[in-house]
Design a protein around this motif. Structure first.
Motif, mmCIF file in Angstrom:
data_model
loop_
_atom_site.group_PDB
_atom_site.id
_atom_site.type_symbol
_atom_site.label_atom_id
_atom_site.label_comp_id
_atom_site.label_asym_id
_atom_site.label_seq_id
_atom_site.Cartn_x
_atom_site.Cartn_y
_atom_site.Cartn_z
ATOM 1 N N ILE A 4 0.842 -1.194 0.000
ATOM 2 C CA ILE A 4 0.000 0.000 0.000
ATOM 3 C C ILE A 4 0.884 1.254 0.000
ATOM 4 C CG2 ILE A 4 -1.933 -1.213 1.074
ATOM 5 C CD1 ILE A 4 -1.171 0.085 3.743
ATOM 6 N N PRO A 5 0.327 2.429 -0.377
ATOM 7 C CA PRO A 5 1.139 3.652 -0.491
ATOM 8 C C PRO A 5 1.918 4.035 0.761
ATOM 9 C CG PRO A 5 -0.968 3.977 -1.571
ATOM 10 C CD PRO A 5 -1.038 2.635 -0.881
ATOM 11 N N SER A 6 1.389 3.746 1.954
ATOM 12 C CA SER A 6 2.104 4.100 3.188
ATOM 13 C C SER A 6 3.346 3.237 3.391
ATOM 14 C CB SER A 6 1.174 3.963 4.394
ATOM 15 O OG SER A 6 0.760 2.611 4.533
ATOM 16 N N GLY A 7 3.418 2.099 2.700
ATOM 17 C CA GLY A 7 4.597 1.252 2.756
ATOM 18 C C GLY A 7 4.719 0.354 3.978
ATOM 19 N N ASP A 8 3.714 0.342 4.860
ATOM 20 C CA ASP A 8 3.809 -0.463 6.076
ATOM 21 C C ASP A 8 3.242 -1.873 5.914
ATOM 22 O OD1 ASP A 8 1.270 0.710 5.858
ATOM 23 O OD2 ASP A 8 0.910 0.637 8.001
ATOM 24 N N ALA A 9 2.471 -2.090 4.852
ATOM 25 C CA ALA A 9 1.826 -3.390 4.673
ATOM 26 C C ALA A 9 1.565 -3.647 3.199
ATOM 27 C CB ALA A 9 0.504 -3.432 5.452
ATOM 28 N N ALA A 10 1.300 -4.913 2.898
ATOM 29 C CA ALA A 10 0.852 -5.318 1.565
ATOM 30 C C ALA A 10 -0.487 -6.009 1.760
ATOM 31 C CB ALA A 10 1.867 -6.251 0.921
ATOM 32 N N ALA A 57 7.375 -2.570 10.586
ATOM 33 C CA ALA A 57 6.414 -1.552 10.131
ATOM 34 C C ALA A 57 5.276 -1.420 11.131
ATOM 35 C CB ALA A 57 5.868 -1.929 8.762
ATOM 36 N N SER A 58 4.642 -0.232 11.123
ATOM 37 C CA SER A 58 3.454 -0.028 11.955
ATOM 38 C C SER A 58 2.460 0.841 11.210
ATOM 39 C CB SER A 58 3.809 0.598 13.296
ATOM 40 O OG SER A 58 4.284 1.905 13.127
ATOM 41 N N ILE A 110 -9.716 2.902 18.949
ATOM 42 C CA ILE A 110 -8.535 3.468 18.302
ATOM 43 C C ILE A 110 -7.390 2.507 18.582
ATOM 44 C CG2 ILE A 110 -6.845 5.342 18.326
ATOM 45 C CD1 ILE A 110 -9.091 7.280 18.908
ATOM 46 N N HIS A 111 -6.684 2.144 17.522
ATOM 47 C CA HIS A 111 -5.625 1.135 17.651
ATOM 48 C C HIS A 111 -4.608 1.296 16.530
ATOM 49 C CE1 HIS A 111 -8.365 -0.492 14.668
ATOM 50 N NE2 HIS A 111 -7.370 -1.258 14.239
ATOM 51 N N LYS A 112 -3.481 0.615 16.696
ATOM 52 C CA LYS A 112 -2.520 0.514 15.604
ATOM 53 C C LYS A 112 -1.868 -0.858 15.655
ATOM 54 C CE LYS A 112 1.825 2.495 17.332
ATOM 55 N NZ LYS A 112 2.795 3.563 17.067
ATOM 56 N N TRP A 113 -1.344 -1.257 14.514
ATOM 57 C CA TRP A 113 -0.674 -2.542 14.358
ATOM 58 C C TRP A 113 0.812 -2.294 14.183
ATOM 59 C CZ3 TRP A 113 -4.179 -6.084 15.288
ATOM 60 C CH2 TRP A 113 -5.507 -5.848 14.939
ATOM 61 N N ARG A 114 1.642 -3.155 14.780
ATOM 62 C CA ARG A 114 3.081 -3.061 14.578
ATOM 63 C C ARG A 114 3.648 -4.465 14.498
ATOM 64 N NH1 ARG A 114 8.082 -2.939 16.712
ATOM 65 N NH2 ARG A 114 7.555 -3.551 18.834
ATOM 66 N N ASN A 115 4.490 -4.672 13.485
ATOM 67 C CA ASN A 115 5.194 -5.943 13.362
ATOM 68 C C ASN A 115 6.519 -5.792 14.111
ATOM 69 O OD1 ASN A 115 6.681 -8.189 12.649
ATOM 70 N ND2 ASN A 115 6.064 -8.145 10.509
ATOM 71 N N PRO A 116 6.692 -6.497 15.237
ATOM 72 C CA PRO A 116 7.909 -6.337 16.027
ATOM 73 C C PRO A 116 9.133 -7.057 15.443
ATOM 74 C CG PRO A 116 6.485 -7.950 17.066
ATOM 75 C CD PRO A 116 5.725 -7.395 15.882
ATOM 76 N N GLU A 131 -21.643 9.356 19.473
ATOM 77 C CA GLU A 131 -20.922 8.352 18.706
ATOM 78 C C GLU A 131 -19.458 8.737 18.522
ATOM 79 O OE1 GLU A 131 -22.973 7.830 14.970
ATOM 80 O OE2 GLU A 131 -24.596 6.697 15.916
ATOM 81 N N LEU A 132 -18.557 7.764 18.728
ATOM 82 C CA LEU A 132 -17.144 7.987 18.450
ATOM 83 C C LEU A 132 -16.936 7.859 16.944
ATOM 84 C CD1 LEU A 132 -15.444 5.966 21.333
ATOM 85 C CD2 LEU A 132 -16.031 8.401 21.245
ATOM 86 N N GLU A 133 -16.325 8.861 16.342
ATOM 87 C CA GLU A 133 -16.150 8.902 14.887
ATOM 88 C C GLU A 133 -14.952 8.104 14.423
ATOM 89 O OE1 GLU A 133 -16.094 12.906 13.427
ATOM 90 O OE2 GLU A 133 -17.918 13.450 14.488
ATOM 91 N N GLU A 134 -15.017 7.670 13.146
ATOM 92 C CA GLU A 134 -13.862 7.054 12.524
ATOM 93 C C GLU A 134 -12.758 8.099 12.463
ATOM 94 O OE1 GLU A 134 -14.974 5.404 8.734
ATOM 95 O OE2 GLU A 134 -15.853 3.656 9.689
ATOM 96 N N CYS A 135 -11.492 7.645 12.560
ATOM 97 C CA CYS A 135 -10.401 8.601 12.511
ATOM 98 C C CYS A 135 -9.103 7.912 12.105
ATOM 99 C CB CYS A 135 -10.218 9.304 13.853
ATOM 100 S SG CYS A 135 -9.766 8.206 15.202
ATOM 101 N N MET A 136 -8.156 8.715 11.659
ATOM 102 C CA MET A 136 -6.796 8.282 11.336
ATOM 103 C C MET A 136 -5.871 9.305 11.954
ATOM 104 S SD MET A 136 -5.113 5.897 9.438
ATOM 105 C CE MET A 136 -6.364 5.374 8.298
ATOM 106 N N ILE A 137 -4.999 8.869 12.875
ATOM 107 C CA ILE A 137 -4.107 9.779 13.593
ATOM 108 C C ILE A 137 -2.674 9.479 13.121
ATOM 109 C CG2 ILE A 137 -3.283 10.523 15.859
ATOM 110 C CD1 ILE A 137 -5.973 9.341 16.969
ATOM 111 N N HIS A 138 -2.065 10.433 12.468
ATOM 112 C CA HIS A 138 -0.715 10.208 11.928
ATOM 113 C C HIS A 138 0.360 10.644 12.881
ATOM 114 C CE1 HIS A 138 -2.084 8.986 7.989
ATOM 115 N NE2 HIS A 138 -3.010 9.899 8.124
#
Length: 162
Positions: A31-37, A81-82, A125-131, A155-162
């Motif tokens: 994907i464009p962010s480069g952290d995953a395929a 990657a995360s 709200i969460h994030k993934w990281r490959n250790p 309601e808690l809204e969808e979000c992306m926190i960079h």
């Protein structure tokens, strides 16, 4: 194709006899962010799904989730990657196929889930990281639209926190 994904799809003849409609292999695409395929395997436009919909679900336009529908995709988290912190209005079932993944919540609490582990992600709200610095972590995700979590009626809204 060492890491290819085989997708077998069934359907029906006009007489209602079960048939195989597809048997194909796919590779994940970075994907464009480069952290995953990723590779989307199938989507449905609605929940409950319509078995009469002849659309190839892999070709339906879907983001991370599909409003009103469902998505199944394979995600290869690349070594070291995360993802960014994010929230979707969905129930996500994550099945770790190989490697291990760190799931971090927005309060900096995290857990490591290894191959064979299953994650049920409920709109937090969460994030993934490959250790791992060497091994890809392959996860199969099934995402189904859900009503957002409410706090004091809001309601808690969808979000992306960079």
């Amino acid at each position: 194709m060492e890491n290819s994904i085989r997708r077998v799809v069934t359907g029906h003849t006009n007489d209602g006899i079960a048939i195989f409609t597809s048997d194909e292999s796919y590779e994940t695409i970075v994907i464009p962010s480069g952290d995953a395929a990723m590779a989307t395997i199938w989507t449905t436009a609605t929940v409950p799904a319509d078995c009469n919909d002849e659309t190839d679900g892999r070709k339906r336009d879907a983001g991370t989730t599909l409003k009103g529908g469902s998505v199944i995709r394979v995600v290869d988290m690349l070594p070291n990657a995360s993802s960014p912190l994010h929230r979707t209005s969905s129930i996500d079932y994550g099945i770790v196929i190989s490697g291990k993944i760190e799931l971090e919540l927005d309060n900096q609490v995290f857990k490591i889930i290894e191959a064979g582990g299953i994650i049920v992600q409920k709109g937090t709200i969460h994030k993934w990281r490959n250790p791992s610095s060497e091994e890809i972590c392959r996860i199969v995700f099934v995402l189904t639209e859900a009503k957002p979590f409410k706090v004091n009626g809001v309601e808690l809204e969808e979000c992306m926190i960079h």
